[in-house]
Design an enzyme around this catalytic site. Structure first.
Site, PDB file in Angstrom:
ATOM      1  N   PRO A   1       0.751  -1.486  -0.101  1.00 34.55           N
ATOM      2  CG  PRO A   1      -0.221  -1.199   2.167  1.00 34.55           C
ATOM      3  CD  PRO A   1       0.524  -2.200   1.301  1.00 34.55           C
ATOM      4  CG  ASN A   2      -0.093   4.204   1.287  1.00 37.46           C
ATOM      5  OD1 ASN A   2      -1.203   4.775   0.897  1.00 37.46           O
ATOM      6  ND2 ASN A   2      -0.434   3.656   2.377  1.00 37.46           N
TER       7      ASN A   2
ATOM      8  NE  ARG B   1       4.142   6.553   1.486  1.00 38.28           N
ATOM      9  CZ  ARG B   1       4.206   5.523   2.066  1.00 38.28           C
ATOM     10  NH1 ARG B   1       4.215   4.224   1.218  1.00 38.28           N
ATOM     11  NH2 ARG B   1       4.183   5.121   3.513  1.00 38.28           N
TER      12      ARG B   1
ATOM     13  CE1 TYR C   1       8.826   5.045   2.547  1.00 40.72           C
ATOM     14  CE2 TYR C   1       7.401   7.018   2.753  1.00 40.72           C
ATOM     15  CZ  TYR C   1       7.990   5.656   3.125  1.00 40.72           C
ATOM     16  OH  TYR C   1       7.440   4.858   4.324  1.00 40.72           O
TER      17      TYR C   1
ATOM     18  CG  ASN D   1       8.355  -2.088  -0.094  1.00 37.85           C
ATOM     19  OD1 ASN D   1       7.887  -2.345   1.164  1.00 37.85           O
ATOM     20  ND2 ASN D   1       9.113  -1.074  -0.551  1.00 37.85           N
TER      21      ASN D   1
ATOM     22  CB  ALA E   1       1.842  -0.034   6.336  1.00 35.59           C
TER      23      ALA E   1
ATOM     24  CG  HIS F   1       5.478  -2.097   9.977  1.00 37.08           C
ATOM     25  ND1 HIS F   1       6.919  -2.483   9.978  1.00 37.08           N
ATOM     26  CD2 HIS F   1       5.357  -1.188   9.190  1.00 37.08           C
ATOM     27  CE1 HIS F   1       7.303  -1.663   9.093  1.00 37.08           C
ATOM     28  NE2 HIS F   1       6.312  -0.845   8.683  1.00 37.08           N
TER      29      HIS F   1
ATOM     30  CG  ASP G   1       0.106 -17.266   8.483  1.00 38.21           C
ATOM     31  OD1 ASP G   1       0.930 -17.359   9.017  1.00 38.21           O
ATOM     32  OD2 ASP G   1      -1.180 -17.239   8.785  1.00 38.21           O
TER      33      ASP G   1
ATOM     34  CD  GLU H   1      10.787  -7.736   5.484  1.00 35.85           C
ATOM     35  OE1 GLU H   1      11.154  -8.884   5.926  1.00 35.85           O
ATOM     36  OE2 GLU H   1      10.361  -6.742   6.180  1.00 35.85           O
TER      37      GLU H   1
ATOM     38  CG  HIS I   1      11.288  -2.490   4.085  1.00 38.48           C
ATOM     39  ND1 HIS I   1       9.818  -2.348   3.922  1.00 38.48           N
ATOM     40  CD2 HIS I   1      11.617  -3.468   4.810  1.00 38.48           C
ATOM     41  CE1 HIS I   1       9.543  -3.569   4.765  1.00 38.48           C
ATOM     42  NE2 HIS I   1      10.414  -4.224   5.209  1.00 38.48           N
TER      43      HIS I   1
ATOM     44  CB  SER J   1      12.621   4.131   4.686  1.00 34.64           C
ATOM     45  OG  SER J   1      11.563   3.226   5.172  1.00 34.64           O
TER      46      SER J   1
ATOM     47  NE  ARG K   1      10.333   5.803   8.116  1.00 31.05           N
ATOM     48  CZ  ARG K   1       9.263   5.572   7.219  1.00 31.05           C
ATOM     49  NH1 ARG K   1       9.593   4.650   6.342  1.00 31.05           N
ATOM     50  NH2 ARG K   1       8.347   6.611   7.309  1.00 31.05           N
TER      51      ARG K   1
ATOM     52  NE  ARG L   1       7.335   4.201   9.528  1.00 32.14           N
ATOM     53  CZ  ARG L   1       6.212   4.410   8.658  1.00 32.14           C
ATOM     54  NH1 ARG L   1       5.821   3.348   8.096  1.00 32.14           N
ATOM     55  NH2 ARG L   1       5.501   5.483   8.773  1.00 32.14           N
TER      56      ARG L   1
HETATM   57  C1  DQA Z   1       8.292   0.702   3.500  1.00 32.39           C
HETATM   58  C2  DQA Z   1       8.446   1.135   5.148  1.00 32.39           C
HETATM   59  C3  DQA Z   1       7.100   1.010   5.612  1.00 32.39           C
HETATM   60  O1  DQA Z   1       7.277   1.080   7.089  1.00 32.39           O
HETATM   61  C4  DQA Z   1       6.079   1.980   5.182  1.00 32.39           C
HETATM   62  O2  DQA Z   1       4.987   1.778   5.724  1.00 32.39           O
HETATM   63  C5  DQA Z   1       5.996   1.633   3.802  1.00 32.39           C
HETATM   64  C6  DQA Z   1       7.206   1.773   2.877  1.00 32.39           C
HETATM   65  C7  DQA Z   1       9.684   1.315   2.809  1.00 32.39           C
HETATM   66  O3  DQA Z   1       9.699   0.613   1.501  1.00 32.39           O
HETATM   67  O4  DQA Z   1      10.488   1.854   3.152  1.00 32.39           O
HETATM   68  O5  DQA Z   1       4.986   2.212   3.126  1.00 32.39           O
HETATM   69  O6  DQA Z   1       8.253  -0.626   2.931  1.00 32.39           O
END
Ligand code: DQA
Length: 143
Positions: free
Chosen positions: A9-10, A17, A22, A73, A76, A79, A86, A97, A99, A101, A106, A110
């Site tokens: 998401p996002n 953002r 980011y 990735n 959110a 977390h 699962d 995995e 990210h 950031s 942070r 997170r």
């Molecule tokens: C993220 C880090 C997450 O904590 C955050 O909610 C994101 C992006 C990252 O790519 O740094 O949406 O996964």
């Protein structure tokens, strides 16, 4: 070899953002960056983004059914989504995995990843190059 690159998401709205966290690459530019790096390292990247937990779970089931490696990735969902955790556990091909950031540098919420325990490894803090580093790691894992 195909690799599924899943974004949560996002991440599709990197254009609005916080660029101090980011960076200033838009999501379409990030997709091109990943696709180019994948080609360089011998992969065909299928890059997807969803704000919907169920859709991401469906994509992980697809990876499990087709034995396709995954770079994810979870944004959110990292977390708190035990459902994504699962589903990730069902993937027997390598799963990494990533990210943009460094979540550990942070806010405290997170600092927990419910995904890391079922991933081969986690890469964070290198901006778009987190994905490139994941591709390099994946290449070694499938060699
Ligand atoms: C993220 C880090 C997450 O904590 C955050 O909610 C994101 C992006 C990252 O790519 O740094 O949406 O996964």
């Amino acid at each position: 070899m195909k690799v599924l690159v899943l974004n949560g998401p996002n991440l599709g709205r990197l254009d609005i953002r916080d660029s101090s966290i980011y960076g200033d690459m838009t999501y379409p530019a990030l997709v091109s960056h990943i696709e180019g790096a994948a080609k360089t390292h011998g992969f065909d990247a299928d890059v997807r983004q969803s704000n919907d937990e169920a859709e991401i779970i469906g994509w992980l089931h697809e990876a499990a059914d087709t034995n396709t490696p995954v770079i994810i990735n979870p944004a959110a969902f990292t977390h708190y989504s035990y459902a994504i955790r699962d589903a990730a556990e069902l993937v027997k091909a390598p799963l990494i995995e990533v990210h943009l950031s460094n979540p550990l540098a942070r806010e405290e919420f997170r600092h927990t990843s419910v995904i890391s325990g079922v991933a081969n490894g986690t890469i964070g803090g290198f901006g778009p190059n987190s994905y490139v580093l994941a591709l390099i790691a994946l290449k070694a894992l499938v060699a």
